[in-house]
Design an enzyme around this catalytic site. Structure first.
Site, PDB file in Angstrom:
ATOM      1  CB  THR A 225       1.129   3.674   2.515  1.00  0.00           C
ATOM      2  OG1 THR A 225       2.103   2.641   2.752  1.00  0.00           O
ATOM      3  CG2 THR A 225       1.804   4.863   1.857  1.00  0.00           C
ATOM      4  CB  SER A 226       2.742   2.405   7.798  1.00  0.00           C
ATOM      5  OG  SER A 226       2.937   1.128   7.197  1.00  0.00           O
TER       6      SER A 226
ATOM      7  CD  GLN B 283       2.032   0.144  -0.141  1.00  0.00           C
ATOM      8  OE1 GLN B 283       2.680  -0.538   0.630  1.00  0.00           O
ATOM      9  NE2 GLN B 283       1.777   1.415   0.084  1.00  0.00           N
ATOM     10  CG  ASN B 284      -5.042  -0.269  -0.571  1.00  0.00           C
ATOM     11  OD1 ASN B 284      -4.133  -0.481   0.233  1.00  0.00           O
ATOM     12  ND2 ASN B 284      -5.707   0.873  -0.621  1.00  0.00           N
ATOM     13  CB  VAL B 285      -5.584  -6.946  -2.384  1.00  0.00           C
ATOM     14  CG1 VAL B 285      -4.076  -7.163  -2.348  1.00  0.00           C
ATOM     15  CG2 VAL B 285      -6.183  -7.096  -0.994  1.00  0.00           C
TER      16      VAL B 285
ATOM     17  CG  HIS C  30       1.373  -5.371  -2.195  1.00  0.00           C
ATOM     18  ND1 HIS C  30       1.331  -4.509  -1.118  1.00  0.00           N
ATOM     19  CD2 HIS C  30       2.647  -5.329  -2.654  1.00  0.00           C
ATOM     20  CE1 HIS C  30       2.543  -3.983  -0.942  1.00  0.00           C
ATOM     21  NE2 HIS C  30       3.344  -4.441  -1.854  1.00  0.00           N
TER      22      HIS C  30
ATOM     23  NE  ARG D 224      -7.720  -8.553   3.707  1.00  0.00           N
ATOM     24  CZ  ARG D 224      -6.538  -8.292   3.139  1.00  0.00           C
ATOM     25  NH1 ARG D 224      -5.590  -9.225   3.130  1.00  0.00           N
ATOM     26  NH2 ARG D 224      -6.304  -7.133   2.563  1.00  0.00           N
TER      27      ARG D 224
HETATM   28  N1  APR Z   1      -6.907   8.131   5.975  1.00  0.00           N
HETATM   29  C1  APR Z   1      -5.593   8.127   5.610  1.00  0.00           C
HETATM   30  N2  APR Z   1      -4.643   7.347   6.199  1.00  0.00           N
HETATM   31  C2  APR Z   1      -5.061   6.562   7.216  1.00  0.00           C
HETATM   32  C3  APR Z   1      -6.411   6.523   7.662  1.00  0.00           C
HETATM   33  C4  APR Z   1      -7.345   7.356   6.989  1.00  0.00           C
HETATM   34  N3  APR Z   1      -8.636   7.384   7.313  1.00  0.00           N
HETATM   35  N4  APR Z   1      -6.489   5.633   8.699  1.00  0.00           N
HETATM   36  C5  APR Z   1      -5.220   5.140   8.888  1.00  0.00           C
HETATM   37  N5  APR Z   1      -4.368   5.710   7.999  1.00  0.00           N
HETATM   38  C6  APR Z   1      -2.937   5.469   7.814  1.00  0.00           C
HETATM   39  C7  APR Z   1      -2.165   5.045   9.054  1.00  0.00           C
HETATM   40  O1  APR Z   1      -1.736   6.161   9.818  1.00  0.00           O
HETATM   41  C8  APR Z   1      -0.989   4.282   8.442  1.00  0.00           C
HETATM   42  O2  APR Z   1       0.102   5.165   8.159  1.00  0.00           O
HETATM   43  O3  APR Z   1      -2.798   4.408   6.918  1.00  0.00           O
HETATM   44  C9  APR Z   1      -1.556   3.742   7.131  1.00  0.00           C
HETATM   45  C10 APR Z   1      -1.815   2.239   7.123  1.00  0.00           C
HETATM   46  O4  APR Z   1      -0.591   1.574   7.229  1.00  0.00           O
HETATM   47  P1  APR Z   1      -0.535  -0.026   7.144  1.00  0.00           P
HETATM   48  O5  APR Z   1      -1.608  -0.596   7.982  1.00  0.00           O
HETATM   49  O6  APR Z   1       0.877  -0.398   7.427  1.00  0.00           O
HETATM   50  O7  APR Z   1      -0.936  -0.347   5.633  1.00  0.00           O
HETATM   51  P2  APR Z   1      -0.049  -0.270   4.298  1.00  0.00           P
HETATM   52  O8  APR Z   1       1.005   0.782   4.409  1.00  0.00           O
HETATM   53  O9  APR Z   1      -0.975  -0.184   3.162  1.00  0.00           O
HETATM   54  O10 APR Z   1       0.648  -1.720   4.303  1.00  0.00           O
HETATM   55  C11 APR Z   1       1.493  -2.059   3.258  1.00  0.00           C
HETATM   56  O11 APR Z   1       1.703  -4.293   4.065  1.00  0.00           O
HETATM   57  O12 APR Z   1       0.510  -5.831   5.171  1.00  0.00           O
HETATM   58  C12 APR Z   1       1.071  -5.566   3.968  1.00  0.00           C
HETATM   59  O13 APR Z   1       0.537  -6.235   1.764  1.00  0.00           O
HETATM   60  C13 APR Z   1       0.050  -5.500   2.853  1.00  0.00           C
HETATM   61  O14 APR Z   1      -0.222  -3.819   1.145  1.00  0.00           O
HETATM   62  C14 APR Z   1       0.009  -4.018   2.507  1.00  0.00           C
HETATM   63  C15 APR Z   1       1.391  -3.540   2.919  1.00  0.00           C
END
Ligand code: APR
Length: 229
Positions: free
Chosen positions: A171-172, A86-88, A104, A56
């Site tokens: 973020t989800s 939350q991004n690294v 994180h 990564r």
């Molecule tokens: N623009 C905006 N949002 C987007 C895009 C985009 N181009 N593509 C995808 N998404 C959205 C998705 O719909 C989803 O809601 O980004 C979100 C990504 O969600 P996750 O993959 O769950 O990531 P995140 O919420 O950052 O995860 C939280 O979980 O795995 C751990 O530590 C890790 O920091 C991370 C934490």
């Protein structure tokens, strides 16, 4: 100056070429959290964990901030902007954002396994077995793994509670305590949500949704905010 607090997740870096975690083709489809993102995984198989973060980190040197990151940096011309990510990755900083709080951890940093206060910038992308801290312990990625404490949550809560405008991007909202930050925002504070798969956030009233990618949604919202008083 009005204070804008922004909570970002993997989605804001997706258009830069970094995979998210839970979308189709997300990182957690290919890797088991238990194998690469817990302290137990580190104790069980250090090389597997090192390889996961080295790959990564290597990719991070090959990508650049996108229009979403750049627009947030632009917002600082008129607002007091604080990003809680939350991004690294370091794409917010590389886009020019001044106040970035990493909940994180940070991929380009490593830390001692003996003393968590010993944190170093890693030279290059590869962390190896045998790379030691000044106290002679193996260095580990400076990442908050599942089950570990989130040391920056208190300052993040304080920022969220003081926001005049709160923006949630990509973020989800699956991972706590990060996902709980939306509930510290004052009821009177307008909340904006930018995500192509956005769903209403339970319990939040004053919310506007941009159901689109960050690359278009963030510049659109920033334009709006730069014009407004
Ligand atoms: N623009 C905006 N949002 C987007 C895009 C985009 N181009 N593509 C995808 N998404 C959205 C998705 O719909 C989803 O809601 O980004 C979100 C990504 O969600 P996750 O993959 O769950 O990531 P995140 O919420 O950052 O995860 C939280 O979980 O795995 C751990 O530590 C890790 O920091 C991370 C934490």
């Amino acid at each position: 100056m009005k204070r804008i607090v922004v909570l970002t997740g993997a989605g804001i870096s997706a258009e830069s070429g970094l995979r998210t975690f839970r979308d189709s083709n997300g990182l957690w489809e290919e890797h088991r959290i238990e194998d690469v993102a817990t302290y137990q995984a580190w104790q069980r198989n250090q090389q597997l964990v090192l390889d996961f973060y080295n790959q990564r980190r290597k990719q991070l040197y090959e990508v650049n901030p996108n229009a979403g990151h750049m627009a947030l940096a632009e917002l600082e011309k008129k607002y007091d902007v604080h990003i809680i990510t939350q991004n690294v990755d370091d794409l917010h900083e590389r886009a020019g954002s001044s106040n970035v709080l990493h909940l994180h951890g940070e991929l380009k940093k490593v830390r001692s396994t003996l003393d968590e206060n010993l944190v170093y910038e890693l030279d290059g992308w590869e962390l190896r077995k045998g790379d030691l801290c000044e106290k002679g312990s193996q260095l580990r990625p400076h990442i908050v793994w599942f089950g570990e404490a989130v040391p920056m949550i208190e300052p993040a809560i304080a920022l969220s509670a003081e926001a005049d405008i709160f923006i949630v991007i990509g973020t989800s909202l699956n991972v706590y305590p990060a996902a709980s930050l939306v509930y510290y925002v004052r009821n009177s504070t307008p909340v904006y949500l930018i995500d192509p798969n956005a769903e209403m956030i339970q319990g939040l009233k004053n919310i506007t949704i941009f159901r689109e990618p960050a690359g278009t949604g963030v510049p659109k919202l920033v334009n709006q905010l730069m014009k407004s008083n």
